[in-house]
Write a protein that holds these residues in place. Structure first.
Motif, PDB file in Angstrom:
ATOM      1  N   GLN A  59       0.831  -1.204   0.000  1.00  0.00           N
ATOM      2  CA  GLN A  59       0.000   0.000   0.000  1.00  0.00           C
ATOM      3  C   GLN A  59       0.870   1.259   0.000  1.00  0.00           C
ATOM      4  O   GLN A  59       0.570   2.226  -0.702  1.00  0.00           O
ATOM      5  N   LEU A  60       1.946   1.232   0.761  1.00  0.00           N
ATOM      6  CA  LEU A  60       2.858   2.373   0.808  1.00  0.00           C
ATOM      7  C   LEU A  60       3.511   2.595  -0.546  1.00  0.00           C
ATOM      8  O   LEU A  60       3.591   3.729  -1.036  1.00  0.00           O
ATOM      9  N   ILE A  61       3.960   1.513  -1.160  1.00  0.00           N
ATOM     10  CA  ILE A  61       4.581   1.615  -2.493  1.00  0.00           C
ATOM     11  C   ILE A  61       3.571   2.170  -3.489  1.00  0.00           C
ATOM     12  O   ILE A  61       3.888   3.064  -4.285  1.00  0.00           O
ATOM     13  N   SER A  62       2.355   1.667  -3.439  1.00  0.00           N
ATOM     14  CA  SER A  62       1.307   2.139  -4.348  1.00  0.00           C
ATOM     15  C   SER A  62       1.025   3.624  -4.127  1.00  0.00           C
ATOM     16  O   SER A  62       0.937   4.399  -5.072  1.00  0.00           O
ATOM     17  N   SER A  63       0.909   4.006  -2.878  1.00  0.00           N
ATOM     18  CA  SER A  63       0.639   5.398  -2.538  1.00  0.00           C
ATOM     19  C   SER A  63       1.777   6.310  -2.993  1.00  0.00           C
ATOM     20  O   SER A  63       1.544   7.359  -3.598  1.00  0.00           O
ATOM     21  N   MET A  64       3.007   5.897  -2.718  1.00  0.00           N
ATOM     22  CA  MET A  64       4.157   6.712  -3.107  1.00  0.00           C
ATOM     23  C   MET A  64       4.277   6.792  -4.627  1.00  0.00           C
ATOM     24  O   MET A  64       4.617   7.843  -5.174  1.00  0.00           O
ATOM     25  N   THR A  65       3.967   5.691  -5.305  1.00  0.00           N
ATOM     26  CA  THR A  65       4.010   5.688  -6.769  1.00  0.00           C
ATOM     27  C   THR A  65       2.990   6.671  -7.322  1.00  0.00           C
ATOM     28  O   THR A  65       3.298   7.442  -8.241  1.00  0.00           O
ATOM     29  N   LYS A  66       1.790   6.658  -6.756  1.00  0.00           N
ATOM     30  CA  LYS A  66       0.752   7.597  -7.200  1.00  0.00           C
ATOM     31  C   LYS A  66       1.194   9.030  -6.961  1.00  0.00           C
ATOM     32  O   LYS A  66       0.982   9.906  -7.810  1.00  0.00           O
ATOM     33  N   GLU A  67       1.798   9.297  -5.810  1.00  0.00           N
ATOM     34  CA  GLU A  67       2.268  10.652  -5.506  1.00  0.00           C
ATOM     35  C   GLU A  67       3.347  11.091  -6.492  1.00  0.00           C
ATOM     36  O   GLU A  67       3.318  12.214  -6.985  1.00  0.00           O
ATOM     37  N   VAL A  68       4.281  10.195  -6.765  1.00  0.00           N
ATOM     38  CA  VAL A  68       5.371  10.525  -7.700  1.00  0.00           C
ATOM     39  C   VAL A  68       4.811  10.771  -9.097  1.00  0.00           C
ATOM     40  O   VAL A  68       5.214  11.722  -9.778  1.00  0.00           O
ATOM     41  N   LEU A  69       3.867   9.929  -9.521  1.00  0.00           N
ATOM     42  CA  LEU A  69       3.263  10.114 -10.843  1.00  0.00           C
ATOM     43  C   LEU A  69       2.503  11.436 -10.916  1.00  0.00           C
ATOM     44  O   LEU A  69       2.591  12.152 -11.922  1.00  0.00           O
ATOM     45  N   ALA A  70       1.775  11.770  -9.864  1.00  0.00           N
ATOM     46  CA  ALA A  70       1.032  13.026  -9.842  1.00  0.00           C
ATOM     47  C   ALA A  70       1.987  14.213  -9.892  1.00  0.00           C
ATOM     48  O   ALA A  70       1.756  15.179 -10.635  1.00  0.00           O
ATOM     49  N   LYS A  71       3.071  14.144  -9.123  1.00  0.00           N
ATOM     50  CA  LYS A  71       4.044  15.232  -9.132  1.00  0.00           C
ATOM     51  C   LYS A  71       4.724  15.334 -10.489  1.00  0.00           C
ATOM     52  O   LYS A  71       4.927  16.432 -11.016  1.00  0.00           O
ATOM     53  N   SER A  72       5.045  14.203 -11.079  1.00  0.00           N
ATOM     54  CA  SER A  72       5.672  14.199 -12.403  1.00  0.00           C
ATOM     55  C   SER A  72       4.741  14.820 -13.434  1.00  0.00           C
ATOM     56  O   SER A  72       5.177  15.603 -14.280  1.00  0.00           O
ATOM     57  N   GLN A  73       3.475  14.471 -13.349  1.00  0.00           N
ATOM     58  CA  GLN A  73       2.487  15.027 -14.286  1.00  0.00           C
ATOM     59  C   GLN A  73       2.391  16.538 -14.099  1.00  0.00           C
ATOM     60  O   GLN A  73       2.354  17.291 -15.075  1.00  0.00           O
TER      61      GLN A  73
END
Length: 102
Positions: free
Chosen positions: A40-54
């Protein structure tokens, strides 16, 4: 009395086995929960990184568009200036030709 001691030892051994099984079960449960939490942490962090990248990409695109607009405006000003210079030189050339003809 010896019977009681043997029975107490057996009961202690059974209790130890029971405690060991419970400890193993608790450890397995904790490991499973840790794995779930990690996923869940990996998924959450991945979503955050993708959102920031976008967001960063969008900002970079906006900045690029602003630079393009500025460059086009500058080019248009230079074109107008060059047209004025050409017009001025054209008038001078006409006057020179006319003065030579006359």
């Amino acid at each position: 009395m010896a019977n009681e001691i043997v029975q107490a030892v057996r009961q202690a051994e059974q209790e130890a086995v029971k405690i060991e099984k419970e400890a193993i079960q608790k450890a397995e449960t904790m490991i499973q929960k840790a794995n779930i939490d990690a996923k869940q942490l990996i998924s959450s962090m991945t979503k955050e990184v993708l959102a920031k990248s976008q967001k960063d990409l969008e900002q970079a695109q906006l900045h690029g568009e602003e630079l393009m607009v500025t460059a086009v405006q500058k080019a248009e000003k230079e074109i107008l200036l060059l047209k004025e210079i050409v017009k001025s030189k054209e008038q001078n050339a006409i006057e020179l030709v006319l003065s030579e003809v006359i």
